[in-house]
Scaffold this active site. Structure first.
Site, short mmCIF file in Angstrom:
data_model
loop_
_atom_site.label_atom_id
_atom_site.label_comp_id
_atom_site.label_asym_id
_atom_site.label_seq_id
_atom_site.Cartn_x
_atom_site.Cartn_y
_atom_site.Cartn_z
CE LYS A 113 27.47 -2.86 38.17
NZ LYS A 113 27.41 -2.32 39.54
P1 NAD Z 1 30.97 -11.09 45.45
O1 NAD Z 1 31.21 -11.86 44.21
O2 NAD Z 1 32.12 -10.64 46.28
O3 NAD Z 1 30.00 -11.91 46.44
C1 NAD Z 1 28.80 -12.49 46.06
C2 NAD Z 1 28.52 -13.60 47.07
O4 NAD Z 1 27.21 -14.12 46.83
C3 NAD Z 1 29.50 -14.76 46.93
O5 NAD Z 1 29.91 -15.16 48.23
C4 NAD Z 1 28.69 -15.84 46.24
O6 NAD Z 1 29.12 -17.14 46.56
C5 NAD Z 1 27.29 -15.54 46.76
N1 NAD Z 1 26.23 -16.01 45.87
C6 NAD Z 1 26.18 -15.97 44.53
N2 NAD Z 1 25.04 -16.50 44.08
C7 NAD Z 1 24.34 -16.87 45.16
C8 NAD Z 1 23.08 -17.48 45.36
N3 NAD Z 1 22.31 -17.80 44.34
N4 NAD Z 1 22.67 -17.69 46.63
C9 NAD Z 1 23.45 -17.36 47.67
N5 NAD Z 1 24.65 -16.79 47.55
C10 NAD Z 1 25.10 -16.56 46.31
O7 NAD Z 1 30.06 -9.86 45.01
P2 NAD Z 1 29.85 -8.47 45.75
O8 NAD Z 1 30.83 -7.51 45.21
O9 NAD Z 1 29.74 -8.69 47.22
O10 NAD Z 1 28.42 -8.06 45.15
C11 NAD Z 1 27.21 -8.57 45.65
C12 NAD Z 1 26.07 -7.65 45.24
O11 NAD Z 1 26.35 -6.33 45.73
C13 NAD Z 1 25.85 -7.50 43.74
O12 NAD Z 1 24.48 -7.33 43.49
C14 NAD Z 1 26.58 -6.22 43.41
O13 NAD Z 1 26.08 -5.59 42.25
C15 NAD Z 1 26.30 -5.42 44.65
N6 NAD Z 1 27.25 -4.31 44.88
C16 NAD Z 1 28.58 -4.55 45.05
C17 NAD Z 1 29.43 -3.47 45.29
C18 NAD Z 1 30.90 -3.67 45.58
O14 NAD Z 1 31.55 -2.68 45.97
N7 NAD Z 1 31.47 -4.84 45.44
C19 NAD Z 1 28.93 -2.17 45.32
C20 NAD Z 1 27.56 -1.96 45.14
C21 NAD Z 1 26.73 -3.05 44.93
#
Ligand code: NAD
Length: 476
Positions: free
Chosen positions: A107
């Site tokens: 990561k």
């Molecule tokens: P992203 O940046 O696209 O979205 C995150 C969202 O959460 C945003 O809309 C943001 O405004 C919101 N947010 C941030 N802090 C917040 C809070 N305190 N309260 C409410 N909303 C809040 O990120 P993502 O890629 O969707 O990732 C989200 C989670 O999923 C992370 O934990 C990431 O590790 C996990 N994840 C992502 C992927 C991927 O393919 N993108 C894969 C596996 C896991």
């Protein structure tokens, strides 16, 4: 995010790991070898922007190299630190093992608020960060393959791929150095939606098992189930969209940075996303009631809670008040070890992160294979498949004409049946198959072992077992 009386994210992951590892008979020392993070590289680099030199701190952590390349996203957030990156790298190891993608766990992260920088500035920062990682083989198609995570997306992945290509001009496999690229730059269809799609497939599979649904104090299907989602970013948006538009679920609450919106009749996710894009938050959305303290909505009654924003949001301070019947961890580490214990005690079923959000790495695997094979999935078979289907349809219709009462196949059936699978259909089929298979592997352990009370321990048992076998075959 670490709170008083709670372990850090990495310690929390270690505690969950230990809960499962203590139930396993592993050779002495192997448990420790599998648990620890192999190496974490910290880099501080300067970029001249807005007339000043700015120093940025980034990390790339390699948790386990039992298989190579290692795989894991790159996160852009101000909260990024070594502890977090190591926790996320460990989860990647177990996630990849659980869904049988042939990768070790890694990561990366950059301590930055991407919203503070213009796109051309972000490009310079990203290229410089990538340069630092590439020259140490911490980005490399055969050794370490990043992907998007919080704060990054296909734009950043395209910059990284291009940076690698500039530094390795004769590497024919350079596109495979990173996944989550846009389709015009070597990406694969269905990658952007993959993690949210995986959450949907995970829930669909859960609802195929009546016994499991009953244990979550529910019945029936996803149709009409009330769901609250935290974070309408890449993962949360796609999960909410597919579950509401395709499975009939009601998204009764969405929590974002600036607050939450709720509507017992269900929120329109497309309109809400549009509102967020236009205004920067959920405040002022006409399709629901605004709640100022968004985190309170985590505690509202619902069938399914989908934390899809960040880690540690369900912790000792609110776990007791969570009313959801089940939680599916779309984010990594949203439930702390302490909260996990409380929720389990209260009968809440938790579908663990290492399974729930594995759709991303699964489709990343398909993209990596596509890049190495240099051909789009379905390109060779599609028309041949269509021709064979047409043969059957023509023959059936010919036979039907020989009967007293001739019948025909409906146009709708023919349209669907005669279509050969393109890349997107194949990706979805592979993802669905993976999510079903991994759930069944976890479930078998959960249902059959008396000493396994929850899906998280079951998931760890399956994945640690696979990593252990891999290490043992290397003579460790
Ligand atoms: P992203 O940046 O696209 O979205 C995150 C969202 O959460 C945003 O809309 C943001 O405004 C919101 N947010 C941030 N802090 C917040 C809070 N305190 N309260 C409410 N909303 C809040 O990120 P993502 O890629 O969707 O990732 C989200 C989670 O999923 C992370 O934990 C990431 O590790 C996990 N994840 C992502 C992927 C991927 O393919 N993108 C894969 C596996 C896991």
């Amino acid at each position: 995010m670490q709170r008083a009386n709670e372990p850090s994210f990495r310690q929390s992951v270690d505690m969950m790991f230990n809960r499962a590892a203590n139930l396993m008979e592993l050779p002495p020392g192997l448990k420790e070898k599998i648990r620890v993070c192999n190496a974490t590289y910290t880099v501080r680099f300067g970029v001249r922007l807005r007339g000043e030199l700015h120093t940025f701190t980034g990390y790339r952590s390699v948790h386990s190299e039992h298989m190579e390349p290692v795989k894991g996203g790159i996160r852009y957030a101000t909260s990024v630190n070594q502890d977090e990156v190591e926790a996320l790298a460990a989860l990647m190891t177990f996630k990849c093992a659980l869904v049988e993608t042939p990768f070790g766990g890694s990561k990366g992260g950059l301590c930055i608020d991407p919203r503070e920088w213009e796109p051309h500035e972000l490009e310079m920062i990203t290229r410089r960060f990538a340069y630092e990682l590439i020259k140490r083989d911490l980005i490399n198609p055969a050794q370490n393959v990043p992907a998007p995570d919080m704060g990054t997306g296909e734009r950043e992945m395209a910059w990284i791929a291009d940076q690698f290509r500039r530094m390795n001009t004769t590497d024919i496999n350079s596109a495979a150095c990173v996944t989550g690229k846009p389709t015009h730059a070597g990406g694969i269809q269905g990658r952007t939606e993959a993690t949210g799609r995986g959450v949907q497939y995970a829930l669909q599979e859960f609802f195929r098992h009546d016994e499991d649904v009953k244990e979550a104090r529910m019945d029936g299907t996803l149709d009409g189930k009330r769901i609250i989602v935290q974070g309408l970013g890449n993962v949360g948006y796609h999960a909410a969209k597919f579950l509401s538009e395709e499975d009939g679920a009601l998204i009764t609450g969405v929590i974002e940075r600036d607050g939450a919106v709720v509507n017992e009749k269900g929120l329109n996710i497309e309109l809400l996303k549009l509102h967020i894009t236009e205004t920067g938050g959920v405040r002022g959305f006409e399709g629901g009631t605004f709640v100022d303290v968004g985190a309170e909505v985590l505690e509202y009654p619902c069938d399914i809670l989908i934390p899809a924003a960040m880690e540690g949001v369900i912790n000792l301070s609110n776990a007791e008040r969570i009313q959801a019947k089940m939680i599916i961890e779309a984010a990594n580490g949203p439930v702390t070890a302490g909260a996990d214990e409380i929720l389990r005690g209260n009968g809440c079923i938790i579908i663990p992160d290492m399974y729930a959000n594995a759709g991303g790495v699964t489709v990343s695997y398909f993209e990596w294979v596509k890049n190495l094979s240099h051909i789009r999935f379905g390109r060779m078979q599609r028309r041949q498949e269509e021709a064979r289907h047409l043969l059957i349809v023509d023959e059936l219709e010919r036979l039907s004409k020989q009967r007293d009462v001739p019948w025909t196949l409906s146009d709708d059936f023919k349209k669907k049946y005669l279509r050969g699978a393109g890349e997107l259909e194949l990706v979805r089929s592979g993802l669905d198959d993976t999510m079903r298979g991994a759930y069944q592997a976890m479930r078998e352990v959960w249902r059959e072992r008396q000493d396994v009370a929850d899906l998280r321990v079951a998931a760890y048992l399956v994945s640690i077992g696979r990593v252990a076998l891999s290490y043992q075959s290397k003579g460790l």
